[in-house]
Design a protein around this motif. Structure first.
Motif, PDB file in Angstrom:
ATOM      1  N   CYS A  15       0.816  -1.223   0.000  1.00 29.93           N
ATOM      2  CA  CYS A  15       0.000   0.000   0.000  1.00 29.93           C
ATOM      3  C   CYS A  15       0.847   1.270   0.000  1.00 29.93           C
ATOM      4  N   SER A  16       2.146   1.142   0.357  1.00 31.77           N
ATOM      5  CA  SER A  16       3.068   2.285   0.402  1.00 31.77           C
ATOM      6  C   SER A  16       2.769   3.273   1.527  1.00 31.77           C
ATOM      7  N   ASP A  17       2.040   2.844   2.517  1.00 26.56           N
ATOM      8  CA  ASP A  17       1.811   3.694   3.682  1.00 26.56           C
ATOM      9  C   ASP A  17       3.134   3.989   4.390  1.00 26.56           C
ATOM     10  N   CYS A  18       4.019   2.990   4.433  1.00 28.34           N
ATOM     11  CA  CYS A  18       5.330   3.164   5.078  1.00 28.34           C
ATOM     12  C   CYS A  18       6.132   4.262   4.384  1.00 28.34           C
ATOM     13  N   VAL A  19       5.969   4.310   3.045  1.00 26.87           N
ATOM     14  CA  VAL A  19       6.714   5.303   2.267  1.00 26.87           C
ATOM     15  C   VAL A  19       6.233   6.712   2.628  1.00 26.87           C
ATOM     16  N   VAL A  20       4.909   6.869   2.665  1.00 24.98           N
ATOM     17  CA  VAL A  20       4.337   8.176   2.966  1.00 24.98           C
ATOM     18  C   VAL A  20       4.640   8.582   4.407  1.00 24.98           C
ATOM     19  N   ALA A  21       4.553   7.600   5.332  1.00 26.51           N
ATOM     20  CA  ALA A  21       4.830   7.896   6.743  1.00 26.51           C
ATOM     21  C   ALA A  21       6.252   8.399   6.918  1.00 26.51           C
ATOM     22  N   CYS A  22       7.197   7.751   6.225  1.00 25.44           N
ATOM     23  CA  CYS A  22       8.604   8.148   6.316  1.00 25.44           C
ATOM     24  C   CYS A  22       8.802   9.545   5.747  1.00 25.44           C
ATOM     25  N   GLN A  23       8.193   9.783   4.602  1.00 23.78           N
ATOM     26  CA  GLN A  23       8.352  11.096   3.963  1.00 23.78           C
ATOM     27  C   GLN A  23       7.809  12.201   4.867  1.00 23.78           C
ATOM     28  N   THR A  24       6.687  11.913   5.534  1.00 28.21           N
ATOM     29  CA  THR A  24       6.088  12.902   6.414  1.00 28.21           C
ATOM     30  C   THR A  24       6.919  13.084   7.680  1.00 28.21           C
ATOM     31  N   GLU A  25       7.253  11.971   8.320  1.00 31.40           N
ATOM     32  CA  GLU A  25       7.977  12.021   9.594  1.00 31.40           C
ATOM     33  C   GLU A  25       9.331  12.710   9.430  1.00 31.40           C
ATOM     34  N   ASN A  26      10.033  12.390   8.340  1.00 36.82           N
ATOM     35  CA  ASN A  26      11.400  12.885   8.189  1.00 36.82           C
ATOM     36  C   ASN A  26      11.516  14.067   7.235  1.00 36.82           C
ATOM     37  N   ASN A  27      10.363  14.597   6.812  1.00 38.80           N
ATOM     38  CA  ASN A  27      10.354  15.772   5.955  1.00 38.80           C
ATOM     39  C   ASN A  27      11.218  15.570   4.711  1.00 38.80           C
ATOM     40  N   ILE A  28      10.973  14.495   3.992  1.00 32.16           N
ATOM     41  CA  ILE A  28      11.774  14.139   2.818  1.00 32.16           C
ATOM     42  C   ILE A  28      11.387  15.051   1.651  1.00 32.16           C
ATOM     43  N   PRO A  29      12.385  15.592   0.929  1.00 32.66           N
ATOM     44  CA  PRO A  29      12.054  16.469  -0.202  1.00 32.66           C
ATOM     45  C   PRO A  29      11.209  15.749  -1.257  1.00 32.66           C
ATOM     46  N   LEU A  30      10.421  16.522  -1.956  1.00 32.79           N
ATOM     47  CA  LEU A  30       9.520  15.963  -2.962  1.00 32.79           C
ATOM     48  C   LEU A  30      10.303  15.188  -4.027  1.00 32.79           C
ATOM     49  N   GLY A  31       9.836  13.998  -4.353  1.00 34.44           N
ATOM     50  CA  GLY A  31      10.502  13.204  -5.395  1.00 34.44           C
ATOM     51  C   GLY A  31      11.535  12.237  -4.858  1.00 34.44           C
ATOM     52  N   TYR A  32      11.809  12.297  -3.548  1.00 32.59           N
ATOM     53  CA  TYR A  32      12.805  11.400  -2.959  1.00 32.59           C
ATOM     54  C   TYR A  32      12.110  10.449  -1.983  1.00 32.59           C
ATOM     55  N   ALA A  33      12.768   9.333  -1.687  1.00 28.96           N
ATOM     56  CA  ALA A  33      12.196   8.395  -0.720  1.00 28.96           C
ATOM     57  C   ALA A  33      13.307   7.623  -0.025  1.00 28.96           C
ATOM     58  N   ARG A  34      13.147   7.461   1.292  1.00 26.37           N
ATOM     59  CA  ARG A  34      14.103   6.654   2.054  1.00 26.37           C
ATOM     60  C   ARG A  34      13.675   5.197   2.098  1.00 26.37           C
ATOM     61  N   ASP A  35      12.385   4.945   1.876  1.00 27.66           N
ATOM     62  CA  ASP A  35      11.923   3.563   1.765  1.00 27.66           C
ATOM     63  C   ASP A  35      10.972   3.478   0.568  1.00 27.66           C
ATOM     64  N   TRP A  36      10.780   2.275   0.091  1.00 30.47           N
ATOM     65  CA  TRP A  36       9.994   2.104  -1.125  1.00 30.47           C
ATOM     66  C   TRP A  36       9.452   0.674  -1.160  1.00 30.47           C
ATOM     67  N   VAL A  37       8.470   0.462  -2.025  1.00 35.67           N
ATOM     68  CA  VAL A  37       7.880  -0.873  -2.101  1.00 35.67           C
ATOM     69  C   VAL A  37       8.285  -1.530  -3.417  1.00 35.67           C
ATOM     70  N   THR A  38       8.712  -2.767  -3.319  1.00 35.53           N
ATOM     71  CA  THR A  38       9.087  -3.535  -4.503  1.00 35.53           C
ATOM     72  C   THR A  38       8.122  -4.706  -4.657  1.00 35.53           C
ATOM     73  N   GLU A  39       7.756  -4.943  -5.892  1.00 34.25           N
ATOM     74  CA  GLU A  39       6.794  -6.002  -6.184  1.00 34.25           C
ATOM     75  C   GLU A  39       7.510  -6.990  -7.091  1.00 34.25           C
ATOM     76  N   THR A  40       7.520  -8.265  -6.725  1.00 33.73           N
ATOM     77  CA  THR A  40       8.131  -9.247  -7.628  1.00 33.73           C
ATOM     78  C   THR A  40       7.111 -10.310  -7.993  1.00 33.73           C
ATOM     79  N   ILE A  41       7.130 -10.654  -9.245  1.00 32.20           N
ATOM     80  CA  ILE A  41       6.226 -11.700  -9.724  1.00 32.20           C
ATOM     81  C   ILE A  41       7.087 -12.844 -10.242  1.00 32.20           C
ATOM     82  N   ASN A  42       6.857 -14.015  -9.701  1.00 33.64           N
ATOM     83  CA  ASN A  42       7.638 -15.201 -10.054  1.00 33.64           C
ATOM     84  C   ASN A  42       6.768 -16.248 -10.723  1.00 33.64           C
TER      85      ASN A  42
END
Lengths: 177, 337
Positions: A15-42
Motif C-alpha cells: 500500500c506504500s503507507d510506510c513510504v508516505v509515513a517516512c516522507q512525512t515524519e522525516n520531511n523528505i524532499p519531494l521526489g525522494y524516498a528513504r523507503d519504497w515498495v518492490t513487487e516481484t512476480i515469479n
C-alpha cells in the motif's frame, strides 16, 4: 544492542503507507524516498507468485558505505544504525556507489541521505514511523540481542531471507517468507 | 519460461531507473590523474637512472603537463561534489579504509611535488622569457623578474631562488619521492573504483594495475608526441608498445575473471560482449585505442613512416574513452534491480 527489522511478505499488501509515513515524519524532499515498495512476480502464467517488500537501508553489519566514506560522515551509532552527519558529508557519492541496495540518495541540499530507523523516535521509546503506520502490521522492529523483542520473537518462528546476501554486507532487514 | 518480474516504486533522482550519479567529471579526472602519474613516473625514473640528457623531453618538458593535468583534474573532482563548500572535510581525517580519503591525501602531496619538479627545470627549459611586452608579461612578473646573463630572468622572491637551488641539489631524492607517489596515484585511479563492492564491473582487483598501465601508456604517448629527438621518440614508442601489450593482457584477464565469476559479473561482462558498450569498448578502446596505435608504432619502428601524432592521439583518445566506459558501465552493473 542490535536494532533490526523483520518484514512479513505474506502480510504486506504494497500500500506504500510506510513510504508516505517516512516522507512525512522525516520531511523528505519531494521526489525522494528513504523507503519504497518492490513487487516481484515469479513463475509461469497461470501459476504466478506475487511478493511485496517494503525496502530501505539494510543497516548492514559489514558496511561498505561507512568503509568508503572519505570524511567519516557515514558512521554507525549504537544499535548498529548507519547514519550520515550532514556537516561532514561532501557529497562525493562514494557511499552511494558502494551500496548494493541503492538505499542512499543525494539530497537537493547536497549531502547524502538515507533511512535512520527513525532514531529520533527510538529515543522516546517509539517505533520507526513506517512500522507504526503499517495497516497490516507486517513490520516487526526491535533489538535482536533481546529475545523478547518483537523482531526476535517473530524470527524465531518463521523462515526468512535477506536481500543480496552475496554482496557480503550482512544486511539486517529480514523478509519473512 | 520461468522468470522474475521486479517492479520497484523507488524513483530517487540519479539513482533510478539506473544509477547515474557520476558524470563526465570522474572519468576526466581518472584520465588526467593517470596521465600525470605516468609523466611524473618517467621523469623521476630517468633522473634516478642518470639519463636526463638522453631523454630531455621526458624529464624536463613533458612533466610541465603534470601539474596542469592534476589541477584540471582536481577542478573536475570539485565540480563533482554535491556538497561543495564542505570539501575541506576531506583533510580533517585520514581514513585508510577509504581509497578516496588516501587518494585525496596523495593528491595533496603530489601536487606541490609536481610544481617543484617543473620549477626546478624552468630555467633550463625557458632560458629566455619576455617580461617587457604584452599582457602575459604582467602576469609573469608576479613571480619572475628580469636578470642579466644566459637566463634572462630570476624568481621575483629570493626564497624561491634558494628553494630552486635546494631542489636542483636534492633532485634525486625528490625523484625517489615522486616515483613512489606517482605509482600510488596511478594505481589509486583504478582502486578508487574497485573498492565499490556494490558495482560488479568495478569490484575486481585487476582494475588498479589496468588503470596504472593505461595511465603510463597515455604518458608515454604524450612524451613521444612532444619529443623532437628521434632516439627518444623511438624509445618511448617501444615502451608504449610494451605497455599496450600488457594492458591488452590485463583486459583479457579482467574478462576471464568476470566470465568465471558470479552471475552479476557475468552480466557485467555481457555489457561489453553484445551489450550496449560493445562498440564503445571494442572499437574505440581496444581497436582504435590499443591495437591500431600499436600497429602504427611497429610500422614506424620498422621503417614505414607514420606520423607520430596519429598513434599518440589514438592512445590518448582510447585512454579517455576507456575511463568513460568503465565509469558509465560500472554504474549500470548491480546486485538487485
Amino acid at each position: 544492542m542490535r536494532y533490526a527489522m523483520a518484514i512479513d511478505t505474506k502480510k504486506c499488501v504494497g500500500c506504500s503507507d510506510c513510504v508516505v509515513a517516512c516522507q512525512t515524519e522525516n520531511n523528505i524532499p519531494l521526489g525522494y524516498a528513504r523507503d519504497w515498495v518492490t513487487e516481484t512476480i515469479n513463475g509461469v502464467y497461470p501459476s504466478l507468485q506475487l511478493e511485496f517488500r517494503s525496502e530501505r537501508c539494510n543497516h548492514c553489519d559489514n558496511t561498505p558505505c561507512v568503509r568508503t566514506c572519505p570524511t567519516g560522515a557515514s558512521h554507525v551509532i549504537e544499535g548498529g544504525i548507519v547514519k550520515v552527519t550532514h556537516e561532514k558529508c561532501i557529497g562525493c557519492g562514494a557511499c552511494i556507489q558502494s551500496c548494493p541496495y541503492d538505499a542512499r540518495y543525494s539530497s537537493p541540499e547536497g549531502w547524502v541521505d538515507k533511512c535512520t530507523f527513525c532514531d529520533h523516535r527510538l529515543k522516546d521509546g517509539q517505533n520507526p514511523a513506517c512500522v507504526e503506520v503499517c495497516p497490516t502490521h507486517c513490520m516487526y522492529f526491535g533489538d535482536l540481542d533481546d529475545s523478547n523483542s518483537p523482531v526476535s520473537k517473530v524470527m524465531a518462528n518463521r523462515k526468512w531471507k535477506v536481500l543480496a546476501p552475496e554482496a557480503g554486507t550482512s544486511p539486517q532487514i529480514f523478509y519473512l517468507i | 519460461m520461468k522468470e522474475e518480474l521486479i517492479i520497484s516504486g523507488r524513483m530517487n533522482p540519479n539513482i533510478d531507473p539506473v544509477l547515474h550519479l557520476w558524470h563526465w567529471e570522474i572519468p576526466v579526472y581518472l584520465f588526467l590523474g593517470g596521465l600525470a602519474a605516468g609523466l611524473l613516473f618517467f621523469a623521476a625514473f630517468y633522473v634516478i637512472r642518470d639519463e636526463k640528457d638522453r631523454f630531455p623531453t621526458a624529464v624536463k618538458i613533458a612533466p610541465i603537463l603534470a601539474p596542469i593535468a592534476i589541477i584540471i583534474g582536481l577542478i573536475a573532482l570539485f565540480l563533482d561534489l554535491k556538497h561543495k563548500l564542505f570539501f575541506w572535510r576531506l583533510y580533517t581525517v585520514i581514513r585508510l579504509e577509504s581509497p578516496m580519503s588516501w587518494g585525496a591525501w596523495v593528491l595533496m602531496i603530489i601536487t606541490p611535488l609536481s610544481f617543484m619538479w617543473v620549477g626546478g627545470f624552468l630555467k633550463e627549459v625557458f632560458p629566455k622569457i619576455d617580461l617587457k611586452k604584452g599582457f602575459s608579461s604582467k602576469l609573469l612578473k608576479l613571480v619572475f623578474k628580469e636578470s642579466e646573463g644566459e637566463v634572462n630572468w630570476k624568481w621575483k622572491y629570493n626564497f624561491l631562488e634558494t628553494f630552486e637551488k635546494f631542489i636542483i641539489f636534492r633532485r634525486k631524492e625528490l625523484a625517489w619521492v615522486i616515483l613512489f607517489y606517482s605509482l600510488i596515484l596511478g594505481v589509486y585511479t583504478g582502486i578508487l573504483l574497485s573498492a565499490f563492492n556494490a558495482r560488479p564491473l568495478w569490484n575486481t582487483a585487476i582494475l588498479g594495475p589496468i588503470f596504472l598501465v593505461s595511465g603510463f601508456s597515455t604518458a608515454a604517448a604524450s612524451i613521444m608526441w612532444m619529443s623532437k629527438l628521434p632516439e627518444e621518440k623511438k624509445w618511448f614508442s617501444k615502451i608504449d608498445i610494451m605497455l599496450i601489450i600488457i594492458e591488452l593482457f590485463f583486459i583479457l584477464h579482467l574478462f576471464m575473471g568476470f566470465l568465471a565469476g558470479p552471475q552479476v559479473q557475468v552480466d557485467a561482462a555481457a555489457l561489453f560482449w553484445g551489450g550496449q558498450f560493445t562498440v564503445y569498448f571494442g572499437l574505440f578502446v581496444v581497436i582504435l585505442g590499443l591495437i591500431m596505435p600499436a600497429i602504427f608504432e611497429v610500422m614506424e619502428l620498422s621503417g614505414i613512416h607514420v606520423h607520430i601524432s596519429i598513434p599518440a592521439f589514438l592512445i590518448l583518445f582510447g585512454g579517455l574513452i576507456f575511463r568513460f566506459v568503465m565509469v558509465e558501465a560500472g554504474q549500470i552493473t548491480r546486485y538487485l534491480y
